[in-house]
Design an enzyme around this catalytic site. Structure first.
Site, PDB file in Angstrom:
ATOM      1  N   SER A  48      24.393  82.902  88.704  1.00  0.00           N
ATOM      2  CA  SER A  48      23.752  81.893  88.064  1.00  0.00           C
ATOM      3  C   SER A  48      24.623  81.052  87.423  1.00  0.00           C
ATOM      4  CB  SER A  48      22.676  82.382  86.979  1.00  0.00           C
ATOM      5  OG  SER A  48      23.145  83.424  86.312  1.00  0.00           O
ATOM      6  N   ARG A  80      19.586  85.836  83.078  1.00  0.00           N
ATOM      7  CA  ARG A  80      18.811  86.522  82.155  1.00  0.00           C
ATOM      8  C   ARG A  80      17.779  85.653  81.736  1.00  0.00           C
ATOM      9  NH1 ARG A  80      24.024  89.819  79.718  1.00  0.00           N
ATOM     10  NH2 ARG A  80      24.648  90.930  81.603  1.00  0.00           N
ATOM     11  N   LYS A  83      30.352  90.735  92.989  1.00  0.00           N
ATOM     12  CA  LYS A  83      29.798  89.682  91.977  1.00  0.00           C
ATOM     13  C   LYS A  83      30.246  89.638  90.779  1.00  0.00           C
ATOM     14  CE  LYS A  83      25.295  89.632  89.876  1.00  0.00           C
ATOM     15  NZ  LYS A  83      24.007  90.634  89.565  1.00  0.00           N
ATOM     16  N   LYS A 139      26.358  95.208  78.590  1.00  0.00           N
ATOM     17  CA  LYS A 139      26.176  96.000  79.779  1.00  0.00           C
ATOM     18  C   LYS A 139      27.542  96.571  79.899  1.00  0.00           C
ATOM     19  CE  LYS A 139      22.015  93.805  81.506  1.00  0.00           C
ATOM     20  NZ  LYS A 139      21.274  93.580  82.949  1.00  0.00           N
ATOM     21  N   LYS A 149      30.453  95.264  90.660  1.00  0.00           N
ATOM     22  CA  LYS A 149      29.541  94.196  89.965  1.00  0.00           C
ATOM     23  C   LYS A 149      30.111  94.356  88.541  1.00  0.00           C
ATOM     24  CE  LYS A 149      25.121  93.028  87.798  1.00  0.00           C
ATOM     25  NZ  LYS A 149      23.726  93.162  87.824  1.00  0.00           N
ATOM     26  N   TYR A 187      21.887  80.146  95.024  1.00  0.00           N
ATOM     27  CA  TYR A 187      20.689  79.500  94.598  1.00  0.00           C
ATOM     28  C   TYR A 187      20.783  78.262  95.425  1.00  0.00           C
ATOM     29  CZ  TYR A 187      20.687  83.178  91.003  1.00  0.00           C
ATOM     30  OH  TYR A 187      20.456  84.379  90.393  1.00  0.00           O
ATOM     31  N   GLU A 208      34.689 101.950  93.782  1.00  0.00           N
ATOM     32  CA  GLU A 208      33.138 101.792  93.710  1.00  0.00           C
ATOM     33  C   GLU A 208      32.979 101.434  95.206  1.00  0.00           C
ATOM     34  OE1 GLU A 208      31.066 102.209  91.671  1.00  0.00           O
ATOM     35  OE2 GLU A 208      31.856 101.998  89.546  1.00  0.00           O
TER      36      GLU A 208
HETATM   37  C1  PBG Z   1      20.667  92.842  86.724  1.00  0.00           C
HETATM   38  C2  PBG Z   1      20.980  91.542  87.368  1.00  0.00           C
HETATM   39  C3  PBG Z   1      21.850  90.507  86.813  1.00  0.00           C
HETATM   40  C4  PBG Z   1      21.961  89.643  87.929  1.00  0.00           C
HETATM   41  C5  PBG Z   1      21.507  90.147  89.179  1.00  0.00           C
HETATM   42  N1  PBG Z   1      20.921  91.427  88.712  1.00  0.00           N
HETATM   43  C6  PBG Z   1      22.284  90.230  85.514  1.00  0.00           C
HETATM   44  C7  PBG Z   1      22.661  91.303  84.720  1.00  0.00           C
HETATM   45  O1  PBG Z   1      23.387  92.173  85.320  1.00  0.00           O
HETATM   46  O2  PBG Z   1      22.459  91.273  83.405  1.00  0.00           O
HETATM   47  C8  PBG Z   1      22.992  88.259  87.906  1.00  0.00           C
HETATM   48  C9  PBG Z   1      22.678  87.289  88.883  1.00  0.00           C
HETATM   49  C10 PBG Z   1      23.087  85.818  88.521  1.00  0.00           C
HETATM   50  O3  PBG Z   1      23.547  85.920  87.170  1.00  0.00           O
HETATM   51  O4  PBG Z   1      22.894  85.132  89.170  1.00  0.00           O
HETATM   52  N2  PBG Z   1      20.140  93.813  87.285  1.00  0.00           N
END
Ligand code: PBG
Length: 333
Positions: free
Chosen positions: A279, A208, A253, A222, A198, A318, A238
């Site tokens: 997203s 968010r 991701k 992050k 990730k 989505y 990982e």
């Molecule tokens: C946070 C989390 C995120 C997403 C899934 N779980 C965002 C982040 O790491 O800030 C993102 C999913 C998306 O953008 O569709 N635990």
């Protein structure tokens, strides 16, 4: 054999021969629908940066689940969008056995036992600071203390009926911590979908907004736990660790900009490999479609097909309901 003996356009000439040589066929059974759960009843809240996606109450979620079942989508991935009033510095609402997220699982499992349920394991929707873990006095996200919290959260979800727990936090050792907690409690068949690779991506912005962590996170980022977008070897390390610690499936991701990672992970490990079309990818496609700049249906199906072609066994998206409908329509044409 050179031209004219070899004319690659011959096979492309007609739909039937294109169909026969097609390597990758996207199916509804490749897709996982993603949804956001809110408290209350009979409510759907639009998400400004994700047009067409809404946060829904549990009763509305049941309708969405019925659509998944009808369309042949095997699983639903849920994220909570809790009100500010339950957020704390340690995010303890996350392991409340009666929070709306666990209630959602119980209601869904009762009505649609065959629909797979994937619960998100990370503290960000529940913390006042919007980080995925617990912070120390300097704001640093503490690794091992966070793992203890994540294990509690995962256990509460397994007890509520989630088939998969999906840690999206990127702490070191959290898969092992969760697996140990699940085994100790007798949840030997709860699957772990590890967000292994990730990345610290800018494509999560709309999400968010959706879970309501954007304002709390503020200028925070992050980067001390999610991966640097420039790396690939680190992704393999990982994945290797997560599989060794007991992950049943791994995830890459975001999706489309990271297909090289998907291919390397699939080739190296041959493990069930999930990809999250995030997203920001959704928002880009939607915005362009709404402006009439892209054909939504064609470009969404193309993006999803390409993610599968790169090695994805399943895709969180989505667009799952729309894509499954379009695939059905294409078939009956
Ligand atoms: C946070 C989390 C995120 C997403 C899934 N779980 C965002 C982040 O790491 O800030 C993102 C999913 C998306 O953008 O569709 N635990």
């Amino acid at each position: 054999m050179p031209y004219p003996a070899t004319r690659l356009r011959r096979m492309r000439r007609d739909a039937f021969s294109r169909a026969l040589m097609r390597e990758t066929t996207l199916l509804p059974s490749d897709l996982v629908m993603v949804a956001f759960v809110i408290n209350g009843e009979a409510r759907r809240e639009p998400i400004a940066s994700m047009p067409g996606t809404e946060r829904v109450t549990v009763d509305e979620l049941l309708k969405l689940a019925a659509e998944c079942v009808r369309l042949g989508i095997p699983a639903l991935a849920l994220f909570p969008s809790p009100p500010a009033s339950v957020k704390t510095e340690d995010g303890c609402e996350a392991w409340n056995p009666d929070n709306v997220f666990q209630r959602a699982a119980r209601a869904l499992k009762q009505q649609f036992p065959q629909l797979g349920l994937i619960g998100d394991v990370a503290l960000d929707p529940y913390t006042t600071h919007g980080q995925d873990g617990l912070i120390d006095a300097t704001g640093y996200i503490m690794n091992d203390a966070t793992n203890v919290a994540l294990a509690k959260m995962a256990l509460a979800q397994a007890q509520a009926g989630y088939d998969f727990v999906a840690p999206s936090d990127m702490m070191d050792g959290r898969i092992g911590a969760i697996r140990t907690a699940l085994e100790a409690a007798g949840h030997v068949n709860t699957r772990i979908l590890a967000y292994s690779a990730k990345y610290a991506s800018s494509f999560y912005g709309p999400f968010r907004d959706a879970v309501g962590s954007a304002a709390n996170l503020g200028k925070g980022d992050k980067h001390t736990y999610q991966m640097d977008v420039a790396n690939t070897d680190e992704a393999l390390r990982e994945v290797e660790l997560d599989l060794a610690e007991g992950a049943d499936a791994v995830m890459v991701k975001p999706g489309l900009p990271y297909l090289d990672i998907v291919r390397r992970v699939k080739d190296r490990f041959g493990a069930p490999t999930f990809v999250y079309q995030v997203s920001g990818e959704y928002a880009m496609l939607k915005a362009a479609a709404q402006n009439g700049w892209l054909d939504e249906r064609a470009s969404v199906l193309e993006a999803l097909t390409c993610i599968k072609r790169a090695g994805a066994d399943a895709i969180l998206t989505y667009f799952a309901l729309d894509a499954a409908k379009w695939l059905q329509e294409n078939r009956s044409r």
